[in-house]
Design an enzyme around this catalytic site. Structure first.
Site, mmCIF file in Angstrom:
data_model
loop_
_atom_site.group_PDB
_atom_site.id
_atom_site.type_symbol
_atom_site.label_atom_id
_atom_site.label_comp_id
_atom_site.label_asym_id
_atom_site.label_seq_id
_atom_site.Cartn_x
_atom_site.Cartn_y
_atom_site.Cartn_z
ATOM 1 N N LYS A 52 0.831 -1.215 0.000
ATOM 2 C CA LYS A 52 0.000 0.000 0.000
ATOM 3 C C LYS A 52 0.866 1.266 0.000
ATOM 4 O O LYS A 52 0.511 2.258 -0.643
ATOM 5 C CB LYS A 52 -0.932 0.008 1.207
ATOM 6 C CG LYS A 52 -1.735 -1.264 1.395
ATOM 7 C CD LYS A 52 -2.790 -1.456 0.343
ATOM 8 C CE LYS A 52 -3.744 -2.570 0.792
ATOM 9 N NZ LYS A 52 -4.734 -2.897 -0.225
ATOM 10 N N SER A 93 -13.102 -2.246 1.338
ATOM 11 C CA SER A 93 -12.878 -3.521 2.039
ATOM 12 C C SER A 93 -14.215 -4.156 2.427
ATOM 13 O O SER A 93 -15.249 -3.485 2.479
ATOM 14 C CB SER A 93 -12.001 -3.301 3.266
ATOM 15 O OG SER A 93 -12.594 -2.350 4.099
ATOM 16 N N ASP A 117 -5.644 -6.978 -5.937
ATOM 17 C CA ASP A 117 -5.659 -5.826 -5.034
ATOM 18 C C ASP A 117 -5.259 -4.495 -5.669
ATOM 19 O O ASP A 117 -5.902 -3.488 -5.430
ATOM 20 C CB ASP A 117 -4.736 -6.111 -3.838
ATOM 21 C CG ASP A 117 -4.962 -5.151 -2.681
ATOM 22 O OD1 ASP A 117 -6.115 -4.760 -2.456
ATOM 23 O OD2 ASP A 117 -3.986 -4.783 -2.001
ATOM 24 N N ARG A 152 -4.360 -13.352 8.006
ATOM 25 C CA ARG A 152 -3.968 -13.264 6.594
ATOM 26 C C ARG A 152 -3.274 -14.514 6.091
ATOM 27 O O ARG A 152 -2.690 -15.274 6.865
ATOM 28 C CB ARG A 152 -2.990 -12.096 6.419
ATOM 29 C CG ARG A 152 -3.560 -10.740 6.788
ATOM 30 C CD ARG A 152 -4.416 -10.217 5.684
ATOM 31 N NE ARG A 152 -5.110 -8.984 6.017
ATOM 32 C CZ ARG A 152 -5.456 -8.076 5.105
ATOM 33 N NH1 ARG A 152 -5.164 -8.248 3.848
ATOM 34 N NH2 ARG A 152 -6.136 -7.008 5.468
HETATM 35 O O1 SAT Z 1 -2.317 -4.696 5.440
HETATM 36 S S1 SAT Z 1 -2.455 -4.288 4.024
HETATM 37 O O2 SAT Z 1 -2.497 -2.824 3.934
HETATM 38 O O3 SAT Z 1 -1.345 -4.775 3.224
HETATM 39 C C1 SAT Z 1 -3.834 -4.953 3.378
HETATM 40 C C2 SAT Z 1 -5.092 -4.295 3.741
HETATM 41 O O4 SAT Z 1 -5.177 -3.455 4.626
HETATM 42 O O5 SAT Z 1 -6.088 -4.662 3.102
HETATM 43 MN MN MN Z 2 -6.569 -3.750 -0.614
#
Ligand code: SAT
Ligand code: MN
Length: 611
Positions: free
Chosen positions: A234, A276, A301, A393
């Site tokens: 991100k 999300s 993503d 995750r």
């Molecule tokens: O933790 S991340 O930013 O890589 C993924 C998410 O927040 O969806």
């Molecule tokens: Mn995302």
């Protein structure tokens, strides 16, 4: 090699590889002088290096090896219970001018922030190893790819970056004296005194995730979790990349990418943005209920969208892996993901079964009778808390996905035919609408909203605006981001090559409070209508919200729907839409002067259409 740095400490460094650009070497030396690690390791991205890091993490207790018969090559990490997600409140965009960060970002003065961080990073890697992690976002050498180097004192972050990017010497070779690269500095913020024993998941209560958009630089302190620490994702591929893209004429988008082949063999590519909790990963791995249509995955993503020499919008997935939310991933919801996770996965904060496998809410309908939960405590179905953390995750290579398209890593990218914006909306937003033109499409993206699903975020059911699904991910003023979309689209339009834009909503509810549309595999019917529109095959009717499918162009009864439900999916409720438009006016006003004229004009048009 030993060097004396910062007066009182020494560190040993394996020599910088011959491939290293002098600027990278000088920067690494500066970072080492500041953070004072015991040693420096330049990562080459090899399998041996990865296995060595994993073995060390198992020894340190950060990773637990799973049952190798059940999950070969797979491991479980349990984080510190306070280090479980991205922290938006500690994420900063330090542009020189506050106005360039916009009202939706935390801004701090870059000079002051650099002073703060210099103090904080002083000696922060003592007792640890600094890893130098070169990576390419996008296929190595692609004209659309960009390179970065992260230094980190977390071997867990090294192996995660190894999965999520093209990491190692190949990427380092891409940095030459005349090209730009993004430096990223990361520490868990837990220096060790001589002889002090380490913990399994070092981190700090103090957290900073800082971006300098003009300098294209990232600094992150105190967390080892996800986007806080895997800075390629991100922080680089969205926040810094949105600033680079604005200056270079391309777009960093929080979008999945699909390749779709219709029954006649025509191939399309689709980019889709969802906030999300809207099933983005499920849609990226869609198994169509209409088997004549083939859907393949290119990304789940992030997409980088750039006008190509042929005038079309081309896209790459800058990542090389999936960092997906585990809970809710099951045979019914996403069989492709379940299959993809059978081997070579690092899981974080899921539950452990008694026979050394993993489990999370939604993997199976019946939970196992006994588990070890994400905190390492005994768990039974009677336990009051979830076994897996809701933000637990999986980290897995994209190449392990059975639906990955053979063109997913084409250095030239894929041409985009359609863009989709979707939110989670119980009311007002129809199952699918097509924007009248690019500007209308940008308005749909700019006003995108989802209902809050977790009490922690505010009142459940309340609308949360998430323009372009970029709210926490834009490194620029959101208004500038909209203007940039308008500019890129205007250029594409001039060549007659602007992709069509659509809005979808899988989550509309009936009066009984139940979802009207079955979703999942049936979403393929909507995708088929969208691409039949692009192909000039499907008809539409004009409505106040845009173009909607004419009766019969989507076979809803085959999806198990009644006529009443179908009508309810497209109901235009004037009163409730007017109330939403008032909210939209307030939302646009919160961006002040930065709202592009074309977005205002679209809003005026909507107000007119609703009267
Ligand atoms: O933790 S991340 O930013 O890589 C993924 C998410 O927040 O969806
Ligand atoms: Mn995302």
């Amino acid at each position: 090699m030993t060097a004396t740095v910062a007066g009182h400490r020494t560190y040993s460094a394996n020599p910088a590889p011959a491939a290293a650009d002098a600027r990278v070497v000088a920067w690494v030396e500066r970072m080492a002088a500041l953070t004072q690690p015991d040693q420096i390791v330049w990562c080459d991205g090899s399998d041996e290096e990865r296995q060595g890091l994993i073995d060390g993490l198992v020894e340190a207790g950060t990773l637990t090896q799973l049952n190798q018969d059940k999950r070969p090559g797979s491991y479980l990490a349990r984080s510190h219970p306070d280090d479980v997600a991205r922290v938006e409140s500690r994420t900063f965009i330090c542009s020189r001018d506050e106005a360039d960060a916009g009202p939706t970002n935390n801004w701090a003065d870059p000079t002051e922030m650099r002073e703060t961080l210099d103090d904080l990073f002083d000696g922060c890697m003592r007792g640890r190893t600094m890893y130098v992690v070169p990576f390419s976002m996008g296929p190595v050498g692609s004209p659309l790819a960009r390179v970065g180097v992260q230094v980190t004192d977390s071997p867990y972050v090294v192996i995660s970056t190894g999965t999520m990017t093209r990491m190692g010497t190949q990427a380092l070779r891409q940095i030459t004296p005349n090209n730009a690269w993004v430096p990223a500095v990361h520490t868990v913020g837990a220096p060790l005194a001589p002889g002090e024993e380490d913990v399994a998941w070092p981190c700090s209560d103090t957290k900073y995730i800082v971006h300098y958009p003009e300098d294209r630089e990232i600094w992150s302190y105190g967390s080892a979790y996800g986007g806080n620490a895997i800075l390629a994702k991100k922080a680089f591929a969205l926040r810094i990349a949105s600033a680079i893209g604005r200056d270079e004429g391309w777009i960093a988008a929080h979008m999945l990418l699909l390749k779709v082949t219709n029954p006649r063999g025509r191939v399309f590519h689709v980019a889709a943005a969802f906030p999300s909790a809207c099933g983005k990963t499920n849609f990226a791995m869609l198994q169509p209920s209409i088997p004549e249509w083939k859907v393949e995955t290119i990304g789940d993503d992030i997409a980088w969208l750039a006008p190509g020499a042929d005038g079309r919008l081309r896209a790459i997935n800058p990542e090389a892996g999936f960092f997906g939310v585990a809970p809710g991933t099951g045979e019914d919801t996403n069989p492709v993901a379940v299959d993809m996770l059978k081997r070579d996965v690092v899981f974080t904060n899921v539950a452990l079964t008694d026979d050394g496998d993993v489990w999370w809410e939604g993997l199976t309908e019946e939970p196992p009778a006994h588990l070890t939960d994400w905190r390492g405590n005994d768990w039974t179905p009677d336990s009051p808390t979830p076994a897996a953390h809701p933000n637990s995750r999986f980290t897995v290579a994209a190449s392990q996905c059975s639906t990955i398209a053979d063109t997913w890593d084409d250095p030239a990218g894929v041409p985009i035919d359609a863009i989709i914006f979707g939110g989670r909306r119980a009311t007002n937003v129809p199952l699918v609408t097509e924007a009248r033109d690019w500007e209308h499409g940008v308005y749909l993206g700019a006003t995108l909203a989802s209902e809050r699903t977790a009490a922690a975020e505010g009142t459940v059911g309340e609308l949360r605006r998430d323009p372009f699904a970029m709210l926490p991910f834009s490194g620029t003023h959101m208004g500038d981001h909209w203007q940039h979309w308008l500019n890129v689209g205007a250029d594409l339009d001039r060549q007659g090559e602007a992709p069509a834009i659509f809005q979808v909503n899988w989550f509309r509810k009936g009066e009984d409070g139940k979802f009207l549309w079955p979703g999942f595999a049936e979403n393929a019917r909507v995708l088929a209508w969208i691409l039949d529109r692009v192909d000039g095959r499907a008809s539409y009717t004009d409505g106040p919200l845009g173009r909607m499918p004419v009766d019969g162009s989507i076979n809803y009864s085959a999806a198990g729907m009644t006529r009443d439900k179908w009508d309810a999916l497209f109901e235009v409720n004037q009163e409730s839409l007017q109330a939403e438009a008032v909210d939209t006016s307030r939302f646009l006003a919160s961006y002040g002067d930065a709202v592009p004229e074309a977005v205002h004009a679209q809003h005026e048009e909507l107000l007119k259409n609703l009267n």
